[in-house]
Design an enzyme around this catalytic site. Sequence first.
Site, PDB file in Angstrom:
ATOM      1  N   ARG A  75       0.886  -1.182   0.000  1.00 19.88           N
ATOM      2  CA  ARG A  75       0.000   0.000   0.000  1.00 19.88           C
ATOM      3  C   ARG A  75       0.909   1.212   0.000  1.00 19.88           C
ATOM      4  NH1 ARG A  75      -5.443   1.422   3.319  1.00 19.88           N
ATOM      5  NH2 ARG A  75      -6.195   0.064   1.656  1.00 19.88           N
ATOM      6  N   HIS A 122      -7.181   0.864  -6.650  1.00 13.65           N
ATOM      7  CA  HIS A 122      -7.436  -0.005  -5.488  1.00 13.65           C
ATOM      8  C   HIS A 122      -8.130  -1.290  -5.988  1.00 13.65           C
ATOM      9  CE1 HIS A 122      -7.807  -1.254  -1.479  1.00 13.65           C
ATOM     10  NE2 HIS A 122      -8.719  -0.429  -1.023  1.00 13.65           N
ATOM     11  N   GLN A 129     -10.114  -3.908  -3.692  1.00 16.90           N
ATOM     12  CA  GLN A 129     -11.447  -3.491  -3.248  1.00 16.90           C
ATOM     13  C   GLN A 129     -12.498  -3.841  -4.297  1.00 16.90           C
ATOM     14  OE1 GLN A 129     -12.318  -1.891  -0.166  1.00 16.90           O
ATOM     15  NE2 GLN A 129     -14.303  -2.579  -0.924  1.00 16.90           N
ATOM     16  N   ASP A 157     -16.986   7.166  -1.961  1.00 16.09           N
ATOM     17  CA  ASP A 157     -15.767   7.017  -1.155  1.00 16.09           C
ATOM     18  C   ASP A 157     -15.527   8.363  -0.468  1.00 16.09           C
ATOM     19  OD1 ASP A 157     -13.296   6.190  -0.155  1.00 16.09           O
ATOM     20  OD2 ASP A 157     -12.250   6.328  -2.076  1.00 16.09           O
ATOM     21  N   CYS A 182     -16.397   1.668   0.160  1.00 16.63           N
ATOM     22  CA  CYS A 182     -15.247   0.813   0.480  1.00 16.63           C
ATOM     23  C   CYS A 182     -14.841   0.941   1.945  1.00 16.63           C
ATOM     24  CB  CYS A 182     -14.088   1.129  -0.446  1.00 16.63           C
ATOM     25  SG  CYS A 182     -13.407   2.786  -0.236  1.00 16.63           S
ATOM     26  N   ARG A 206     -13.659  -8.604   1.389  1.00 20.74           N
ATOM     27  CA  ARG A 206     -12.234  -8.386   1.148  1.00 20.74           C
ATOM     28  C   ARG A 206     -11.467  -9.653   1.510  1.00 20.74           C
ATOM     29  NH1 ARG A 206     -10.105  -3.258   1.185  1.00 20.74           N
ATOM     30  NH2 ARG A 206      -8.237  -4.354   0.474  1.00 20.74           N
TER      31      ARG A 206
END
Length: 306
Positions: free
Chosen positions: A104, A131, A134, A219, A259, A287
């Site tokens: 990340r 991402h 996700q 988001d 998310c 996830r």
Amino acid sequence: MSARHFLSLLDCTPAELSSLIRRGIELKTLRNRGVLFEPLKNRVLGMIFEKASTRTRLSFEAGMIQLGGQAIFLSPRDTQLGRGEPVSDAAIVMSSMLDAVMIRTFAHSTLTEFATHSRVPVINGLSDDLHPCQLLADMQTFFEQRGSIQGKTVAWIGDGNNMCNSYIEAALQFDFQLRIACPEGYEPDPRFLAMAGERVQVLRDPRQAVAGAHLVSTDVWTSMGQEEETAKRLQLFAPYQVTRELLDLAASDVLFMHCLPAHRGEEISLDLLDDPRSVAWDQAENRLHAQKALLELLVEPAYHHA
Ligand code: CP
Ligand code: NVA
């Protein structure tokens, strides 16, 4: 030595992505039945986090343990990466000891550089650009609740950020129409828009974007690394809050996804996660299952036969 990486949804074919989703659902069923399935015994995942995380860290760490392996959390603060060791050197050394690496990071180029020098699969656990993990969970969640997303309409409301870019890639790979509603100047990266062509529409009015949509997603307005812009963004994005009333304009069977982490009173109304149309908690749990399918595919493909 070339390894298979997952830096973007485009690193898999549409058929592979469908198979990943099906396998995620199978692995979820196995876990819910209490069946032990440990194809990654003695395998080790390294996890480099340059940004904070709850879900990504937990899902990869728990997922590796459940698959019989282990995960090691690496903060740049505690490794030589934080003191300027070149990414390429770190990649050579780390990949000689690990079976996969999840990263990340801020600049997407950190991921591509690491992957270039890595002997083992590298997974994008979020960059400033994308991402993709996700999206595996989001697509699994839609599939579980509504079946195939092919030909459906998805609305992305808010910032044209890393999640939005991954939704654009998902529109291409899973074959759905994407409408993005964002303030001027906060559109997704033009590289992604150019690639998507007519499959993606950028609008200003969130009501127009959600009209008849089968999935609405949003988001945070301020992503990690943009904290200094918070006040300006709060003001600019105010007309883009997703509310129950906005969802009422969508299809009658619309699903709402976020998310997480969520900021109630900002990108969503205070009550939105309690609305029956919201599947944010299933999405978060998925996830775990979706990434177990991904780890299996990348680290021990012989087991991956969904
Ligand atoms: N959605 C997501 O990636 O959450 P974390 O930042 O908690 O990992
Ligand atoms: N766009 C957000 C996603 C967090 C999971 C960020 O990059 O901070």
